[in-house]
Design a protein around this motif. Structure first.
Motif, PDB file in Angstrom:
ATOM      1  N   MET A   1       1.190  -1.281   0.055  1.00 57.01           N
ATOM      2  CA  MET A   1      -0.166  -0.296   0.144  1.00 57.01           C
ATOM      3  C   MET A   1       1.124   1.203   0.458  1.00 57.01           C
ATOM      4  O   MET A   1       0.049   2.035  -0.465  1.00 57.01           O
ATOM      5  CB  MET A   1      -1.014  -0.036   0.673  1.00 57.01           C
ATOM      6  N   ALA A   2       2.240   1.196   0.808  1.00 54.30           N
ATOM      7  CA  ALA A   2       2.748   2.639   1.245  1.00 54.30           C
ATOM      8  C   ALA A   2       3.711   2.406   0.026  1.00 54.30           C
ATOM      9  O   ALA A   2       3.859   3.622  -1.212  1.00 54.30           O
ATOM     10  CB  ALA A   2       3.760   2.421   1.887  1.00 54.30           C
ATOM     11  N   GLU A   3       3.853   1.025  -1.152  1.00 53.86           N
ATOM     12  CA  GLU A   3       4.936   2.012  -2.511  1.00 53.86           C
ATOM     13  C   GLU A   3       3.181   2.262  -3.694  1.00 53.86           C
ATOM     14  O   GLU A   3       3.845   2.999  -4.377  1.00 53.86           O
ATOM     15  CB  GLU A   3       4.745   0.106  -2.659  1.00 53.86           C
ATOM     16  N   SER A   4       2.558   2.532  -3.719  1.00 53.40           N
ATOM     17  CA  SER A   4       1.378   2.535  -4.043  1.00 53.40           C
ATOM     18  C   SER A   4       0.858   3.964  -3.333  1.00 53.40           C
ATOM     19  O   SER A   4      -0.624   4.956  -4.003  1.00 53.40           O
ATOM     20  CB  SER A   4      -0.011   1.851  -4.310  1.00 53.40           C
ATOM     21  N   TYR A   5       1.569   4.710  -2.305  1.00 56.34           N
ATOM     22  CA  TYR A   5       1.259   5.989  -2.394  1.00 56.34           C
ATOM     23  C   TYR A   5      -0.388   5.899  -1.670  1.00 56.34           C
ATOM     24  O   TYR A   5      -0.882   6.990  -1.619  1.00 56.34           O
ATOM     25  CB  TYR A   5       1.186   7.163  -3.105  1.00 56.34           C
ATOM     26  N   MET A   6      -0.399   5.154  -1.335  1.00 57.75           N
ATOM     27  CA  MET A   6      -1.785   4.936  -0.163  1.00 57.75           C
ATOM     28  C   MET A   6      -1.919   5.339   1.478  1.00 57.75           C
ATOM     29  O   MET A   6      -3.191   5.245   1.960  1.00 57.75           O
ATOM     30  CB  MET A   6      -2.438   3.590  -0.714  1.00 57.75           C
ATOM     31  N   ILE A   7      -0.806   5.011   1.848  1.00 49.98           N
ATOM     32  CA  ILE A   7      -0.784   5.110   3.492  1.00 49.98           C
ATOM     33  C   ILE A   7       1.005   5.528   3.242  1.00 49.98           C
ATOM     34  O   ILE A   7       1.403   5.010   2.280  1.00 49.98           O
ATOM     35  CB  ILE A   7      -0.502   3.580   4.457  1.00 49.98           C
ATOM     36  N   PRO A   8       1.007   6.263   4.277  1.00 51.16           N
ATOM     37  CA  PRO A   8       2.459   7.251   4.161  1.00 51.16           C
ATOM     38  C   PRO A   8       3.654   6.367   3.486  1.00 51.16           C
ATOM     39  O   PRO A   8       3.640   4.998   3.633  1.00 51.16           O
ATOM     40  CB  PRO A   8       2.673   7.057   5.268  1.00 51.16           C
ATOM     41  N   LYS A   9       4.359   7.076   2.682  1.00 49.97           N
ATOM     42  CA  LYS A   9       5.346   6.443   2.191  1.00 49.97           C
ATOM     43  C   LYS A   9       6.297   5.482   2.991  1.00 49.97           C
ATOM     44  O   LYS A   9       7.120   4.572   2.874  1.00 49.97           O
ATOM     45  CB  LYS A   9       6.212   7.319   1.233  1.00 49.97           C
ATOM     46  N   PHE A  10       6.789   5.896   4.431  1.00 51.28           N
ATOM     47  CA  PHE A  10       7.302   5.898   5.552  1.00 51.28           C
ATOM     48  C   PHE A  10       7.432   4.166   4.950  1.00 51.28           C
ATOM     49  O   PHE A  10       8.758   3.641   6.367  1.00 51.28           O
ATOM     50  CB  PHE A  10       6.733   6.144   6.764  1.00 51.28           C
ATOM     51  N   PHE A  11       5.929   3.223   4.943  1.00 50.13           N
ATOM     52  CA  PHE A  11       5.842   2.031   6.092  1.00 50.13           C
ATOM     53  C   PHE A  11       6.046   1.483   3.902  1.00 50.13           C
ATOM     54  O   PHE A  11       6.568   0.390   4.287  1.00 50.13           O
ATOM     55  CB  PHE A  11       4.671   2.076   5.632  1.00 50.13           C
ATOM     56  N   ALA A  12       7.079   2.328   3.380  1.00 51.37           N
ATOM     57  CA  ALA A  12       7.826   0.948   2.421  1.00 51.37           C
ATOM     58  C   ALA A  12       9.462   1.405   2.130  1.00 51.37           C
ATOM     59  O   ALA A  12       9.672   0.284   1.734  1.00 51.37           O
ATOM     60  CB  ALA A  12       7.808   1.823   0.941  1.00 51.37           C
ATOM     61  N   LYS A  13       9.259   1.489   3.319  1.00 51.71           N
ATOM     62  CA  LYS A  13      11.349   1.731   3.591  1.00 51.71           C
ATOM     63  C   LYS A  13      11.223  -0.131   3.937  1.00 51.71           C
ATOM     64  O   LYS A  13      10.701  -0.797   4.792  1.00 51.71           O
ATOM     65  CB  LYS A  13      11.858   1.883   5.467  1.00 51.71           C
TER      66      LYS A  13
ATOM     67  N   GLU B   1      -1.600  13.202  -8.358  1.00 50.06           N
ATOM     68  CA  GLU B   1      -1.320  11.776  -8.891  1.00 50.06           C
ATOM     69  C   GLU B   1      -0.419  10.580  -8.722  1.00 50.06           C
ATOM     70  O   GLU B   1      -0.967   9.610  -9.202  1.00 50.06           O
ATOM     71  CB  GLU B   1      -0.268  12.266 -10.363  1.00 50.06           C
ATOM     72  N   SER B   2       0.345  10.971  -7.523  1.00 49.66           N
ATOM     73  CA  SER B   2       0.755   9.303  -7.824  1.00 49.66           C
ATOM     74  C   SER B   2       0.206   8.189  -6.495  1.00 49.66           C
ATOM     75  O   SER B   2       0.384   7.101  -6.463  1.00 49.66           O
ATOM     76  CB  SER B   2       2.355   9.783  -6.467  1.00 49.66           C
ATOM     77  N   PHE B   3      -0.727   8.822  -6.162  1.00 56.60           N
ATOM     78  CA  PHE B   3      -1.971   7.691  -5.423  1.00 56.60           C
ATOM     79  C   PHE B   3      -2.276   6.733  -5.836  1.00 56.60           C
ATOM     80  O   PHE B   3      -2.586   7.475  -7.029  1.00 56.60           O
ATOM     81  CB  PHE B   3      -2.966   8.950  -4.779  1.00 56.60           C
ATOM     82  N   GLY B   4      -2.276   6.124  -5.818  1.00 55.57           N
ATOM     83  CA  GLY B   4      -3.122   4.557  -6.431  1.00 55.57           C
ATOM     84  C   GLY B   4      -2.165   4.286  -7.278  1.00 55.57           C
ATOM     85  O   GLY B   4      -2.680   3.406  -8.404  1.00 55.57           O
ATOM     86  N   THR B   5      -0.067   4.383  -7.516  1.00 59.12           N
ATOM     87  CA  THR B   5      -0.189   3.917  -8.576  1.00 59.12           C
ATOM     88  C   THR B   5       0.658   2.762  -8.172  1.00 59.12           C
ATOM     89  O   THR B   5       1.620   2.184  -7.108  1.00 59.12           O
ATOM     90  CB  THR B   5       1.432   4.546  -8.972  1.00 59.12           C
TER      91      THR B   5
ATOM     92  N   PRO C   1      10.305  -5.285   5.737  1.00 54.78           N
ATOM     93  CA  PRO C   1       9.360  -4.206   5.381  1.00 54.78           C
ATOM     94  C   PRO C   1       9.631  -4.159   6.883  1.00 54.78           C
ATOM     95  O   PRO C   1       8.664  -3.660   7.619  1.00 54.78           O
ATOM     96  CB  PRO C   1       8.268  -3.886   4.735  1.00 54.78           C
ATOM     97  N   VAL C   2      11.090  -2.937   6.934  1.00 54.56           N
ATOM     98  CA  VAL C   2      11.550  -2.732   8.853  1.00 54.56           C
ATOM     99  C   VAL C   2      10.760  -2.072   9.688  1.00 54.56           C
ATOM    100  O   VAL C   2       9.911  -2.134  10.296  1.00 54.56           O
ATOM    101  CB  VAL C   2      12.567  -2.300   9.159  1.00 54.56           C
ATOM    102  N   ASN C   3       9.969  -0.956   8.573  1.00 60.02           N
ATOM    103  CA  ASN C   3       9.206   0.178   9.431  1.00 60.02           C
ATOM    104  C   ASN C   3       7.583  -0.894  10.009  1.00 60.02           C
ATOM    105  O   ASN C   3       6.725  -0.229  10.388  1.00 60.02           O
ATOM    106  CB  ASN C   3       9.002   1.118   8.188  1.00 60.02           C
ATOM    107  N   ALA C   4       7.094  -0.908   9.214  1.00 61.53           N
ATOM    108  CA  ALA C   4       5.772  -1.728   8.853  1.00 61.53           C
ATOM    109  C   ALA C   4       5.946  -2.859   9.543  1.00 61.53           C
ATOM    110  O   ALA C   4       5.176  -2.703  10.575  1.00 61.53           O
ATOM    111  CB  ALA C   4       5.757  -2.657   7.609  1.00 61.53           C
ATOM    112  N   LEU C   5       7.163  -3.771  10.014  1.00 63.07           N
ATOM    113  CA  LEU C   5       6.794  -4.539  10.982  1.00 63.07           C
ATOM    114  C   LEU C   5       6.927  -4.726  12.414  1.00 63.07           C
ATOM    115  O   LEU C   5       7.022  -4.744  13.237  1.00 63.07           O
ATOM    116  CB  LEU C   5       7.895  -5.305  10.851  1.00 63.07           C
ATOM    117  N   ILE C   6       7.832  -2.644  12.576  1.00 62.08           N
ATOM    118  CA  ILE C   6       8.216  -2.250  13.542  1.00 62.08           C
ATOM    119  C   ILE C   6       6.628  -1.919  14.001  1.00 62.08           C
ATOM    120  O   ILE C   6       6.214  -2.292  15.530  1.00 62.08           O
ATOM    121  CB  ILE C   6       9.412  -1.039  14.139  1.00 62.08           C
TER     122      ILE C   6
END
Length: 513
Positions: free
Chosen positions: A326-338, A464-468, A346-351
């Motif tokens: 979801m973060a890769e598609s900019y649907m939630i903060p990009k922070f979670f795609a790290k 425009e990046s949302f939902g990519t 996906p360290v931030n999502a796991l934390i």
């Protein structure tokens, strides 16, 4: 839609993904709920109910198998629903599956220390407070937090490490179950089935009882869908991934059905009623009876404890990958795609999920039962959307490469939609036996409201990046699109192209063309 090479490490083999899926489906329920299943449908009736429920899940599993093999990309449901329904449909589907994964992981954080009380009655020390009738003790709380932290850490270190843990624990579960089944054959007797083969005395009552067990059994098979979430980390041919997914469902059906029959062979109706009223751990008591020693009851309890960890481990893996997609598609903060720079997880999502599982025990077990039920609804809702995506994509993209192709797709797809829709309806219809209560509906609505907030905020923020959708390309495709070349050669090509452009420009100015 953008394209890139996968950043994940392909570390999971066929065995890894089989035990991840199977371990997710086999939790604690087979230890604590078998007596209830037998009382509801009878021994053979309950076993048949689970077989029927397994067939229901099998239809849904077939759609997952085809879509996973066709789109082996992190996020699973996120990718399937995007290709079929677009960004909004994908957001809804993935948001609901995240609810399912996170809620079950939180529930397991409470279930694990609760089991220890069966093994060690004096475990509960340091009373703190009571929530919804459940007493919170310091020893119980500390154990839950420590185990939650360790499981989070194992998943951050890497999917392969988590898979190794899964293998060890799944073997323990399987070993405990096989011990019970073998002992029941040797020391049990068919005579114990008298009066409990089926729940009633007439065909009508028996059929109704079997259907009742079948209706609730699919909720014990939730977890096979973790395989698509880790698709980018699987080093297995796509077609084989589909086969393994289906195999995991079949093995879970066999496991549940055989455990039910084994308990019936060892314990007569009176024994089961007595066990239900005493400890509620009918399967553990059946193990003790089969071996004629109470020590063996603890073997089953340990197996159940391992089942909690395998489910927990699988859903942590699945939930973090769903959030990443979801973060890769900019649907939630990009922070979670790290991704972790070394372990590629996906360290931030796991934390975040790890912190939630560490906080969950403070709410008490009763509240976590509510959120787990709400999460199961989320999973079933996502199943229905995936089944619909399967049907849509067969029409929308008939030429899509499908390494694992479901025959008679109209029949199997329609059945998958009906079966998954039935599971969702069971949660919604009052008196169905599986309907959500007020507190659980409030949790579903609260999670949905949070999803709306993320949807609006991220749509405004990322525009425009949302939902990519980020499409993963294979190494072979990458080589075709960008053949490897020496840097000096590339520089020469670029310089030559510039010289040609400048020459053409001077010719145009000089009027020679």
């Amino acid at each position: 839609m953008t394209q890139k090479k996968s950043e994940f490490n392909k570390v999971l083999n066929a065995w890894d993904i089989l035990v991840i899926a199977f371990g997710a489906m086999i939790g604690w329920g087979w230890v604590v709920s078998t007596g209830g299943w037998i009382e509801k449908g009878g021994v053979i009736g309950a076993a048949l109910g689970f077989v029927i429920g397994g067939i229901m899940i099998f239809f849904v599993g077939l759609t997952y198998a085809e879509l996973t093999a066709a789109m082996p990309q992190c996020g699973g449901e996120h990718v399937f629903s995007y290709r079929a329904m677009g960004a909004t449909g994908s957001f809804i589907c993935t948001w609901m599956i995240v609810l399912g994964y996170v809620s079950v992981a939180c529930f397991e954080a409470c279930a694990f220390p609760t089991i220890i009380t069966y093994l060690w009655p004096g475990f509960l020390k340091g009373y703190m407070y009571t929530v919804a009738g459940f007493d919170i003790y310091a020893s119980w709380l500390i154990t839950a937090i420590v185990i939650a932290f360790l499981i989070m850490l194992i998943n951050i270190i890497g999917a392969k490490t988590a898979a190794i843990l899964q293998t060890v624990l799944t073997c323990i579960i399987g070993g405990a179950g096989i011990l019970l089944i073998v002992a029941s054959v040797i020391n049990g007797t068919v005579d114990n089935l008298d009066g409990q083969i089926f729940a009633g005395t007439t065909a009508g009552v028996n059929i109704k009882a079997i259907i009742g067990v079948a209706a609730m059994s699919p909720f014990y098979f939730i977890g096979f869908d973790v395989i698509p979430q880790a698709a980018e980390e699987i080093n297995v041919p796509p077609k084989k991934i589909g086969n393994i997914l289906i195999l995991s469902v079949v093995l879970a059906v066999i496991f549940y059905a055989f455990v039910i029959i084994a308990v019936g062979f060892v314990m007569n109706p009176g024994d089961i009623i007595a066990s239900q009223e005493a400890t509620g751990l009918v399967t553990a008591d059946a193990m003790a009876a089969a071996f004629n020693t109470k020590i063996m009851a603890k073997v089953i309890i340990v197996g159940g404890m391992c089942g909690i960890v395998t489910s927990w481990n699988s859903f942590l893996l699945g939930g973090s990958r769903a959030m990443y997609s979801m973060a890769e598609s900019y649907m939630i903060p990009k922070f979670f795609a790290k991704l972790h720079p070394k372990h590629k997880t996906p360290v931030n999502a796991l934390i975040l999920i790890g912190i939630l599982t560490m906080l969950a025990p403070f709410a008490g077990r009763k509240m976590l039962v509510w959120i787990s039920d709400a999460g199961n609804f989320g999973c079933c809702f996502a199943y229905c959307m995936v089944a619909l995506s399967f049907m849509i994509l067969r029409k929308k993209e008939p030429d899509m490469s499908r390494p694992y192709k479901v025959p008679c797709y109209k029949f199997f797809g329609t059945m998958a939609v009906i079966m998954s829709g039935f599971m969702v309806a069971m949660y919604c219809i009052p008196g169905s036996g599986g309907n959500l209560i007020l507190q659980e509906w409030l949790m579903v609505l609260g999670w949905s409201a949070l999803g709306v907030v993320f949807y609006v905020v991220c749509k405004v923020k990322y525009k425009e990046s949302f939902g990519t959708l980020v499409e993963i390309i294979s190494d072979e495709d990458a080589a075709t699109l960008m053949p490897e070349a020496d840097e000096e050669e590339l520089d020469k090509v670029i310089d030559a192209a510039i010289d040609r452009v400048l020459m053409q420009k001077s010719d145009l100015i000089g009027g020679t063309v």
